[in-house]
Design an enzyme around this catalytic site. Structure first.
Site, PDB file in Angstrom:
ATOM      1  N   ASP A  30      50.139 172.884  24.730  1.00 50.19           N
ATOM      2  CA  ASP A  30      50.589 171.496  24.735  1.00 50.19           C
ATOM      3  C   ASP A  30      49.436 170.608  24.256  1.00 50.19           C
ATOM      4  OD1 ASP A  30      53.056 169.850  26.377  1.00 50.19           O
ATOM      5  OD2 ASP A  30      51.263 168.717  25.817  1.00 50.19           O
ATOM      6  N   GLY A  93      62.814 163.228  31.783  1.00 46.08           N
ATOM      7  CA  GLY A  93      61.526 162.988  31.122  1.00 46.08           C
ATOM      8  C   GLY A  93      61.354 163.748  29.825  1.00 46.08           C
ATOM      9  N   HIS A 100      62.547 173.012  25.310  1.00 52.60           N
ATOM     10  CA  HIS A 100      61.240 173.653  25.486  1.00 52.60           C
ATOM     11  C   HIS A 100      60.959 173.840  26.964  1.00 52.60           C
ATOM     12  CE1 HIS A 100      60.806 169.290  25.137  1.00 52.60           C
ATOM     13  NE2 HIS A 100      59.846 169.390  26.052  1.00 52.60           N
TER      14      HIS A 100
HETATM   15  P1  5GP Z   1      58.740 166.753  27.254  1.00 51.99           P
HETATM   16  O1  5GP Z   1      58.103 165.422  27.555  1.00 51.99           O
HETATM   17  O2  5GP Z   1      59.830 166.603  26.203  1.00 51.99           O
HETATM   18  O3  5GP Z   1      59.182 167.525  28.434  1.00 51.99           O
HETATM   19  O4  5GP Z   1      57.590 167.637  26.626  1.00 51.99           O
HETATM   20  C1  5GP Z   1      57.134 167.478  25.326  1.00 51.99           C
HETATM   21  C2  5GP Z   1      55.731 167.979  25.302  1.00 51.99           C
HETATM   22  O5  5GP Z   1      55.373 168.213  23.968  1.00 51.99           O
HETATM   23  C3  5GP Z   1      54.700 167.008  25.882  1.00 51.99           C
HETATM   24  O6  5GP Z   1      54.017 167.615  26.972  1.00 51.99           O
HETATM   25  C4  5GP Z   1      53.779 166.701  24.705  1.00 51.99           C
HETATM   26  O7  5GP Z   1      52.428 166.596  25.080  1.00 51.99           O
HETATM   27  C5  5GP Z   1      54.033 167.878  23.773  1.00 51.99           C
HETATM   28  N1  5GP Z   1      53.904 167.574  22.359  1.00 51.99           N
HETATM   29  C6  5GP Z   1      54.465 166.513  21.695  1.00 51.99           C
HETATM   30  N2  5GP Z   1      54.149 166.576  20.391  1.00 51.99           N
HETATM   31  C7  5GP Z   1      53.395 167.693  20.225  1.00 51.99           C
HETATM   32  C8  5GP Z   1      52.767 168.277  19.074  1.00 51.99           C
HETATM   33  O8  5GP Z   1      52.861 167.800  17.941  1.00 51.99           O
HETATM   34  N3  5GP Z   1      52.046 169.422  19.296  1.00 51.99           N
HETATM   35  C9  5GP Z   1      51.940 169.977  20.531  1.00 51.99           C
HETATM   36  N4  5GP Z   1      51.210 171.099  20.626  1.00 51.99           N
HETATM   37  N5  5GP Z   1      52.514 169.453  21.626  1.00 51.99           N
HETATM   38  C10 5GP Z   1      53.235 168.325  21.471  1.00 51.99           C
END
Ligand code: 5GP
Ligand code: ZN
Length: 114
Positions: A30, A93, A100
């Site tokens: 992440d 969130g 994912h």
């Molecule tokens: P969500 O908030 O949808 O549950 O999780 C999305 C996650 O993706 C977040 O923890 C964020 O830090 C991660 N994330 C967003 N964009 C990118 C990216 O371009 N590369 C990586 N490695 N992680 C990302």
């Protein structure tokens, strides 16, 4: 899917720190780690959220958990414990609309989450 950042990570258009890959899933670090160990495990197939998972995807989703266990062991967090979580929709969130699973560990995680 065009314009999906995780599809772009799957096809290499956006770089990532890869942890694991096979024909069904990809795992990478992440970008904003919330714990000492924080990786994402995603299906290579574009599925927008848990709400969009179908019976047809059962094998992929089950595989995610088998791979989570394997990665946790490789990262050395299996014995102390870890969490696998998928945020769905606004209240959950979810910020990236490609389903994912966060694998978090390396510290005591609070429950319930905020
Ligand atoms: P969500 O908030 O949808 O549950 O999780 C999305 C996650 O993706 C977040 O923890 C964020 O830090 C991660 N994330 C967003 N964009 C990118 C990216 O371009 N590369 C990586 N490695 N992680 C990302
Ligand atoms: Zn996608």
């Amino acid at each position: 899917m065009q314009d999906c950042i995780f599809c772009k990570i799957v096809n290499g258009e956006i770089p990532s720190e890869k942890i694991y890959e096979d024909d069904m899933v990809l795992s990478f670090k992440d970008i904003e780690p919330a714990a000492p160990a924080h990786v994402l495990i995603i299906p290579k197939k574009h599925i927008s959220s848990l709400n969009a998972v179908t019976e047809e995807d059962s094998k992929i989703i089950a595989h995610v958990f088998i791979i989570a266990k394997k990665i946790a062991k490789e990262l050395g967090i299996d014995k102390d414990g870890y969490r696998v979580v998928s945020n769905c929709g606004e209240n959950g969130g979810q910020s990236v609309p490609h389903v994912h699973f966060h694998l978090l560990g390396g510290r005591l995680l609070k429950w319930p989450p905020g």
